[in-house]
Write a protein that holds these residues in place. Structure first.
Motif, PDB file in Angstrom:
ATOM      1  N   SER A 126       0.823  -1.196   0.000  1.00  0.00           N
ATOM      2  CA  SER A 126       0.000   0.000   0.000  1.00  0.00           C
ATOM      3  C   SER A 126       0.859   1.248   0.000  1.00  0.00           C
ATOM      4  N   ASP A 130      -1.842   5.909   2.475  1.00  0.00           N
ATOM      5  CA  ASP A 130      -2.984   5.060   2.780  1.00  0.00           C
ATOM      6  C   ASP A 130      -2.794   4.374   4.125  1.00  0.00           C
ATOM      7  N   TYR A 145      -7.919  -4.362  -1.169  1.00  0.00           N
ATOM      8  CA  TYR A 145      -7.012  -3.752  -2.129  1.00  0.00           C
ATOM      9  C   TYR A 145      -7.241  -4.384  -3.491  1.00  0.00           C
ATOM     10  N   GLU A 171      -4.710  -0.075  -5.338  1.00  0.00           N
ATOM     11  CA  GLU A 171      -5.776   0.875  -5.008  1.00  0.00           C
ATOM     12  C   GLU A 171      -6.600   0.329  -3.855  1.00  0.00           C
TER      13      GLU A 171
END
Length: 303
Positions: A126, A130, A145, A171
């Motif tokens: 990540s 985040d 994710y 993401e």
């Protein structure tokens, strides 16, 4: 005196620093030149080390510009971050808290690579922002994710790759309460492979699930251009037609159809057809391309 791009500079009073993009930058420094050095296109002190254009004290910090063990990442893909020396064991791929025993950097070959866009050099890890935001907000949560592999299925015909081979970043598609165990992801591209995993936190730290791979269903082709026509030499009773694959096949193309005045004249997998049947001089004809996959067909405009 030395050349620095289009300029001729005095190397005793100026530094010529070249960035990853190959463009040189002139830094006038006067008598301080001997105490400085280049770090990409930037200037740092001689006693500092370089990390993605940032100088740092190696006694106090480390640079997270290395990939996890077992994978080499091209230099232009590395986007290092300066981390505290205490985080040296988890300083990988631009992240200060990437555990290599649980997470690995990977990369994807994507037809949409944009060299001017900064990349996060970690897929399956990540972003720093985040992770820090999640840890500030709660000590117990679940996070989903997603990574889209656009090279696996989309643009399956005559794919031309541009730019460099760099990682695609992950993401966060959901972050919420630990008591929720389902999430519906929408706005996905057809016939595209996505990778999902869940990451959870508690008071002892974090853990991640294995990756689940999902491929979305096919859809009708998008971006079907009309065929190009031409005469065959001086013959008025023969028309040559050529066409390209659709911009987005959205699946495996099964066949092409050429329509003349709404009537089928050709069906197959070629990209050209010579119409020799019933063509009369000084007559107007309309042609249309129909492209089909397992999900259906899409027609082009008429020519």
């Amino acid at each position: 005196f030395v050349c620095c791009g289009q300029e001729y500079i005095n190397s005793s009073t100026s530094l010529c620093c070249v960035g990853h993009d190959g463009h040189p930058t002139v830094h006038p420094a006067g008598n301080a030149t001997v105490t400085l050095q280049c770090c990409g296109s930037k200037v740092i002190h001689q006693e500092e080390e370089c990390c993605n254009g940032i100088g740092f004290d190696p006694q106090r910090h480390v640079c997270a510009d290395r990939s996890t063990p077992g994978l080499l990442i091209q230099p232009q893909c590395l986007q290092g971050a300066v981390c505290p020396i205490a985080a040296a064991s988890t300083a990988y791929c631009g992240s200060c808290d990437l555990d290599p025993s649980m997470t690995a950097c990977t990369w994807l070959l994507s037809p949409h690579t944009q060299p001017d866009t900064p990349y996060s050099p970690s897929l399956n890890s990540s972003h720093d922002t985040d992770v820090s935001d999640l840890q500030k907000n709660t000590t117990k949560n679940n996070n989903a994710y997603k990574v889209a592999d656009t090279s696996s299925h989309t643009h399956s015909e005559n794919l031309q790759f541009a730019g460099s081979l760099c990682p695609s970043h992950e993401e966060v598609v959901y972050s919420g309460d630990a008591n929720r165990f389902s999430y519906t992801d929408s706005d996905l591209e057809p016939f595209t492979t996505y990778e999902y995993r869940v990451r959870g936190w508690n008071s002892f730290g974090r853990g991640s699930s294995d990756i689940t791979i999902v491929t979305t269903d096919e859809d009708r082709p998008w971006g079907v251009a009309p065929p190009h026509w031409s005469r065959l030499g001086d013959r008025d009773n023969i028309i040559q037609l050529n066409w390209q694959a659709p911009a987005r096949p959205n699946g495996y193309i099964t066949h092409y159809i050429i329509l003349r005045d709404g009537q089928e004249r050709y069906r197959g997998d070629e990209h050209s057809f010579t119409d020799v049947g019933g063509i009369r001089p000084f007559q107007e004809y309309s042609y249309q391309l129909r492209v089909c996959n397992q999900a259906g067909c899409t027609d082009s405009t008429q020519v």
